[in-house]
Write an enzyme that holds these catalytic residues in place. Structure first.
Site, short mmCIF file in Angstrom:
data_model
loop_
_atom_site.label_atom_id
_atom_site.label_comp_id
_atom_site.label_asym_id
_atom_site.label_seq_id
_atom_site.Cartn_x
_atom_site.Cartn_y
_atom_site.Cartn_z
N CYS A 29 -0.80 -1.96 9.58
CA CYS A 29 -1.03 -1.48 10.95
C CYS A 29 -1.07 -2.65 11.91
CB CYS A 29 -2.35 -0.75 11.01
SG CYS A 29 -2.43 0.60 9.85
N TYR A 168 4.29 7.75 0.59
CA TYR A 168 3.05 6.96 0.59
C TYR A 168 1.91 7.78 -0.02
CZ TYR A 168 -0.91 4.65 3.18
OH TYR A 168 -2.08 4.04 3.58
N HIS A 171 -4.71 4.59 -0.47
CA HIS A 171 -5.82 4.34 0.45
C HIS A 171 -6.75 5.54 0.67
CE1 HIS A 171 -3.05 0.99 2.06
NE2 HIS A 171 -4.03 0.43 1.38
N ASP A 264 -8.15 -2.67 -1.00
CA ASP A 264 -6.81 -3.23 -0.87
C ASP A 264 -6.85 -4.47 0.03
OD1 ASP A 264 -4.08 -3.51 -1.00
OD2 ASP A 264 -3.66 -2.02 0.54
#
Ligand code: ADP
Ligand code: SF4
Length: 687
Positions: A29, A168, A171, A264
């Site tokens: 991001c 995806y 997370h 992560d």
């Protein structure tokens, strides 16, 4: 290039496309997304210029039922989003990089605060974020719609010019992972129950995406193999591996990591070692024949080459190392390893996304300013008419300012009062877990020491007369800030009453190795950023009893932005700190302090032998004030002396001042105010 690193520059085939080398910027991001598309494209294009073979964008919403507002992520809701993303794909292609898009439906992680659509989940559940709206368990029509939305978005991604299209599942933020996880997925139909059933939707979306993108784009799967929750979550050794076995050669590329985001993107404070994810992810290469990319804050070329040579990874994945140094691949290729600006693992970049503002980086002050201010991390305009500049203060602001002025070609004199360079960076970097922060100083000192046009003086606390005696008419004052000793902070706007004898300390005392007396230290954190928590760890490790008092409802609340808060509070609890939240310090001494509930005002005493006040800083402007009336051509206050803030802000301030020195004022203003203005022409309000 050094032969040892040649392996890193081999081309690698990913389905129908070829990556020019093994440096792969995984999705991350930027706090820009659909609100700042030119700025976002500028970030990615700079990395393509710096030699990355693949540059990815960030999670990109496929539909308004995955609306992450108010956070500006990527968006491909419909064809009108294509031109913004094409800015990025064109930019990457221009410099020989492949571009990747991370398509996502966020399921119950999306609160849909903007679109006001219901959120979806495999089974009924509360929202992942703290919002009142619950997510509804999907029926078969919802699943069919979701698959169609993925297909349509994949076609749009292809039309936007992406070379790699991601599916995806990581997370704990994406619906495809939610279907995989047994605690999220309590369905009793063919999409729930056994792992093979829970994998069904992911498989279908992979197949649908493949069909949609045809044979011109590659298909990537980002998958979190382990949630670091033990038996409560997915584990690499069990279901994580089983998922990879089930889907082994279906995608063209596996991008593997651990979940959630705080694991992560673990900070160096809690995951100090490079490659910290590999013990979880490196089995993937044994299961699939397709290329594998993995991350772990890699900055050492030797380590990277070893990872490939040992068959643990095909691509060196990086988000933060590519933010700290967009030119990392080229520097390795050109034998300039000592010029790499290594990520320090502080997560200030993450904090910008978490606060919904454009990305920034402690090490790389140009990050996020590629488009807005036209800044290049490796280039700066040559000097103007002046010959020399003096920088006073060798902390992060002074070091950065001096380095950039020297790069511009000025004769630079840098003076530091202490015997040690680095200011707050060397002092904070000596605290537990913050050793990597010293890289901010190491990188700049190394650069400055190579330059013949730089003179550096330690142990030189300059007075105004001494500054004038140097006869350098351009002066940058980076004298930093000092922690207050009177308790004024966010909560108390008047000095805290001191009733009787008590040793009162500040962070500056502790960081200059003045030890508190034996006994209990009461740490009063009215700063609420990170330092009080670090000092608590330090004092506990040194054998002190610690009472941690803060008006905040949790310990170090700002560190939620750097994904560290839970770890910090856990560490304090486990190490025996006596924690008092929602408590303000009302008086100090003798032998006790009085603290009061911030809601009821009810007070109590805490016995202690010393008090450490972590509240607010005072700017060190004595030198600057004295110089103001002395007729210098340039006199500028920078860094913490100008505004006490983060180390990232001090570096940015020093950088900005060096660029602006003798620059054309109109150019500076135009760059600073370059903005992405909303197009009012498209749909005028009819009234
Ligand atoms: P910043 O974050 O703005 O760089 P720091 O506090 O880290 O601020 O660094 C400021 C540095 O300036 C400190 O190392 C301090 O010793 C030095 N300094 C302060 N006053 C003077 C002075 N008069 N002459 C030289 N160095 C000074
Ligand atoms: Fe690394 Fe910190 Fe920069 Fe993020 S902000 S890339 S963690 S140095």
């Amino acid at each position: 290039m050094d032969d040892r690193y040649a392996i890193l520059f081999e081309p690698v085939q990913i389905g129908p496309v070829t990556a020019r080398n093994r440096f792969y910027q995984v999705p991350h991001c930027t706090g820009m997304g659909h609100l700042h598309p030119r700025a976002d494209a500028g970030v990615r294009e700079m990395k393509a210029r710096g030699g990355w073979a693949v540059v990815s964008n960030q999670e990109t919403e496929i539909h308004p039922s995955s609306d992450l507002s108010p956070f500006p992520e990527g968006r491909l809701w419909d064809a009108r989003d294509i031109p913004a993303l094409r800015l990025m794909t064109d930019g990457a292609r221009k410099h020989g990089a492949l571009s990747a898009v991370e398509l996502v439906h966020n399921g119950y992680h999306a609160a849909n605060l903007g679109s006001r659509m219901p959120a979806f989940a495999p089974s009924e559940t509360s929202s992942h974020l703290l919002t009142p709206g619950q997510a509804r368990g999907m029926d078969k029509t919802d699943i069919r719609n979701l698959r169609r939305w993925f297909r349509d978005a994949a076609v749009r991604a292809r039309d936007a010019g992406f070379d790699i299209v991601y599916v995806y599942a990581g997370h704990r933020m994406t619906i495809l992972q939610h279907f995989l996880l047994s605690d999220c997925n309590q369905r009793t139909d063919e999409y729930g129950g056994a792992l093979e059933n829970r994998t069904r939707l992911l498989r279908e979306v992979l197949e649908d995406t493949r069909e949609a993108i045809g044979d011109t784009c590659a298909l990537a799967l980002r998958f979190a193999v382990d949630e670091m929750m033990g038996a409560d979550g997915m584990q690499a050794a069990e279901e994580g591996r089983a998922v990879v076995e089930l889907l082994a050669d279906l995608p063209d590329l596996w991008d593997v990591n651990v979940s959630d985001w705080s694991n992560d993107s673990a900070t160096s404070r809690f995951a100090p070692n490079e490659g910290y994810q590999l013990p979880y992810t490196d089995f993937v290469k044994q299961v699939t024949g397709k290329p594998v990319v993995g991350v772990g804050r890699f900055t050492s070329a030797d380590n990277m080459a070893a990872m490939v040579r040992k068959g643990r990874l095909d691509f060196i994945g990086a988000a933060r190392p590519s933010i700290a140094d967009p030119f990392l691949p080229n520097k390795i290729k050109e034998g300039r390893i000592d010029e790499i600006r290594e990520c320090i693992g502080c997560n200030i970049c993450v904090a910008s996304d978490n606060t919904g503002v454009p990305i920034r980086c402690t090490q790389n002050p140009t990050m996020g300013e590629e488009w807005r201010r036209g800044w290049h991390p490796e280039q700066i305009a040559p000097k103007g008419d002046a010959e020399a500049a003096l920088v006073v203060g060798g902390g992060p602001a002074g070091l950065e300012c001096a380095m950039q002025l020297a790069r511009r070609g000025y004769d630079v004199t840098l003076a530091e009062a202490r015997e040690e360079w680095g200011g707050r960076v060397s002092r904070e970097g000596a605290l537990p877990g913050l050793g990597n922060w010293r890289r901010v100083m190491d990188y700049r000192l190394h650069d400055l020491q190579q330059r013949p046009n730089v003179q550096m003086f330690r142990g030189s606390a300059l007075s105004a007369d001494e500054v004038l005696g140097l006869e350098i008419p351009n002066v940058f004052v980076a004298t930093g800030a000092t922690w207050r000793r009177d308790g004024i902070g966010r909560h108390a706007r008047r000095p805290i009453e001191q009733i009787g004898a008590m040793v009162v300390m500040t962070p500056d005392d502790i960081m200059t190795e003045i030890q508190p007396p034996p006994g209990r230290v009461l740490i009063y954190d009215d700063d609420q950023i990170y330092l009080a928590g670090v000092l608590a760890d330090y004092l506990l490790a040194a054998g002190h009893a610690v009472s941690f008092v803060t008006p905040a409802p949790i310990v170090s609340p700002w560190t939620e932005n750097t994904l560290e808060q839970t770890r910090i509070q856990r560490s304090l609890i486990e190490n025996g700190a006596d924690i008092h939240t929602n408590r303000a310090l009302s008086s100090i001494g003798p032998q006790t302090c009085r603290i009061a509930c911030t809601y009821s005002g009810r007070s109590e005493e805490v016995a202690c032998t010393s008090v450490l006040l972590v509240t607010e800083r005072t700017r060190n402007t004595t030198l600057f004030d004295a110089l103001q009336v002395r007729g210098l051509e340039t006199l500028q206050l920078i860094g913490d002396a100008s505004q006490p803030a983060l180390i990232a802000d001090a570096v940015y301030s020093g950088h900005s001042a060096a660029r602006a020195f003798q620059a054309d004022a109109a150019t500076i203003e135009a760059e600073f105010y370059r903005r992405e203005i909303i197009d009012l022409m498209e749909t005028p309000y009819a009234g």
